[in-house]
Design a protein around this motif. Structure first.
Motif, short mmCIF file in Angstrom:
data_model
loop_
_atom_site.label_atom_id
_atom_site.label_comp_id
_atom_site.label_asym_id
_atom_site.label_seq_id
_atom_site.Cartn_x
_atom_site.Cartn_y
_atom_site.Cartn_z
N VAL A 1 0.82 -1.22 0.00
CA VAL A 1 0.00 0.00 0.00
C VAL A 1 0.85 1.27 0.00
O VAL A 1 0.63 2.17 -0.82
CB VAL A 1 -1.00 -0.02 1.18
CG1 VAL A 1 -1.73 1.32 1.28
CG2 VAL A 1 -2.00 -1.16 0.99
N PRO A 2 1.86 1.39 0.89
CA PRO A 2 2.68 2.61 0.83
C PRO A 2 3.44 2.77 -0.48
O PRO A 2 3.63 3.89 -0.95
CB PRO A 2 3.65 2.43 2.01
CG PRO A 2 2.98 1.47 2.93
CD PRO A 2 2.23 0.54 2.03
N ALA A 3 3.87 1.66 -1.08
CA ALA A 3 4.60 1.75 -2.35
C ALA A 3 3.70 2.29 -3.45
O ALA A 3 4.09 3.17 -4.23
CB ALA A 3 5.16 0.38 -2.73
N VAL A 4 2.47 1.78 -3.54
CA VAL A 4 1.54 2.26 -4.56
C VAL A 4 1.17 3.71 -4.29
O VAL A 4 1.05 4.52 -5.23
CB VAL A 4 0.29 1.36 -4.60
CG1 VAL A 4 -0.77 1.96 -5.52
CG2 VAL A 4 0.65 -0.05 -5.07
N ARG A 5 1.01 4.08 -3.02
CA ARG A 5 0.67 5.47 -2.69
C ARG A 5 1.80 6.42 -3.09
O ARG A 5 1.56 7.47 -3.68
CB ARG A 5 0.39 5.59 -1.20
CG ARG A 5 -0.03 7.00 -0.78
CD ARG A 5 -0.20 7.11 0.72
NE ARG A 5 -1.29 6.27 1.21
CZ ARG A 5 -1.13 5.28 2.07
NH1 ARG A 5 0.08 4.99 2.53
NH2 ARG A 5 -2.16 4.56 2.46
#
Length: 309
Positions: free
Chosen positions: A106-110
């Motif tokens: 999730v943080p990578a995609v964000r």
């Protein structure tokens, strides 16, 4: 020499006059004429034959036309290839096994979204074999997969290790097993807590079968993926076994709905989370950027790591 100069000569030849070419190209006739004159001076050849009635392609210009056309066609192919790559980079398809860690994904995609606002990322849950097939066929750009230490990695795929962890028992904080420092295979078999297992085809199904030495729990559920398994644990239906990086930092764990305990008996199996992509073929810039972002975030402090043996 500029490509538009060659395109102007091709337009004059196709339309038969400088005036009509200027109209189609939305240029003034003097501007078009001066551009052609600059090219003539550079080549040392009169490309146009200028008369009172107008300017048309010269005999020398006609001899050079095949070469001019070849250059224009080559540039068109280059533009087309760049356009295809740009279109592909506007949609990245990321295949992921369900045990891929939410605190990494999730943080990578964000973060990727912040730097690539027009590029869509489609996250597709799939089994590892499906991800490998889709990567080789080109329908996935990247894949997040798990493997047990010692598993063979397909040589046709480029694989980069992101995380390394150990299988743990995922359970509710109020589970009787949560009072223990470790949970043994015998605890999973005795039926006091139903065992939620991944269905056949998932890596953790293979691990559980090996851990229990083929023995069957007195009562168990079968589910399709770690996310549903964690939800079932949170609802009190039983316990499951997952890589620690799939549990640590998960929203359910942060909210206190689930927790985890190490496996007993010195269980030292390691589970690796890897990001994979095809070795062959060109890779769009956006795909490379997302790949590098996953690798960088995996090294960020706070990302789940292996529990101590």
């Amino acid at each position: 020499m500029r490509i538009e100069q060659l395109e102007y000569i091709a337009a004059v030849t196709r339309l038969g006059s400088l005036r009509r070419a200027a109209e189609e190209l939305h240029l003034s006739q003097p501007a078009l004429s001066e551009t052609v004159r600059n090219l003539e001076r550079e080549l040392g050849v009169d490309l146009l034959e200028r008369k009172r009635s107008g300017a048309t392609i010269s005999a020398e210009g006609r001899e050079l036309l095949p070469h001019i056309a070849s250059v224009i066609e080559a540039v068109d192919r280059l533009r087309g290839a760049a356009g295809d790559q740009h279109r592909v980079s506007r949609m990245i398809r990321l295949g992921t096994v369900n045990t891929a860690t939410v605190p990494l994904l999730v943080p990578a995609v964000r973060e990727f979204r912040a730097t690539h606002p027009v590029t869509q990322v489609e996250v597709v849950g799939a089994q590892q074999a499906e991800i490998h097939r889709a990567l080789l066929e080109g329908s996935f750009d990247l894949g997040l997969v798990n493997c047990l230490q010692g598993d063979d990695v397909p040589p046709t795929l480029e694989s980069t290790e992101l995380l390394r962890g150990r299988p743990v028992v995922c359970l509710r904080p109020d589970s009787p097993l949560a009072a223990r420092p470790t949970v043994s295979a015998a605890d999973l078999l005795d039926g006091r807590e139903p065992l939620i297992v991944m269905r056949s085809g998932y890596l953790m199904h293979r691990f559980i079968h090996r851990l229990l030495a083929g023995r069957t729990p007195s009562f168990s559920y079968s589910t399709d993926g770690a996310e549903m398994g964690k939800l079932m644990v949170a609802e009190g239906l039983g316990v499951t076994v997952l890589p620690d990086f799939s549990v640590i930092g998960d929203p359910l764990e942060r909210g206190g709905a689930i927790t985890h305990r190490p496996l007993a008996d010195g269980e030292a199996t390691e589970v690796l989370l890897m990001i994979q992509r095809r070795r062959s073929g060109s890779v769009p810039r956006a795909v490379r950027d997302l790949h590098e972002l996953f690798v960088r975030r995996a090294d960020t402090p706070g990302t789940p790591r292996a529990t101590a043996p």
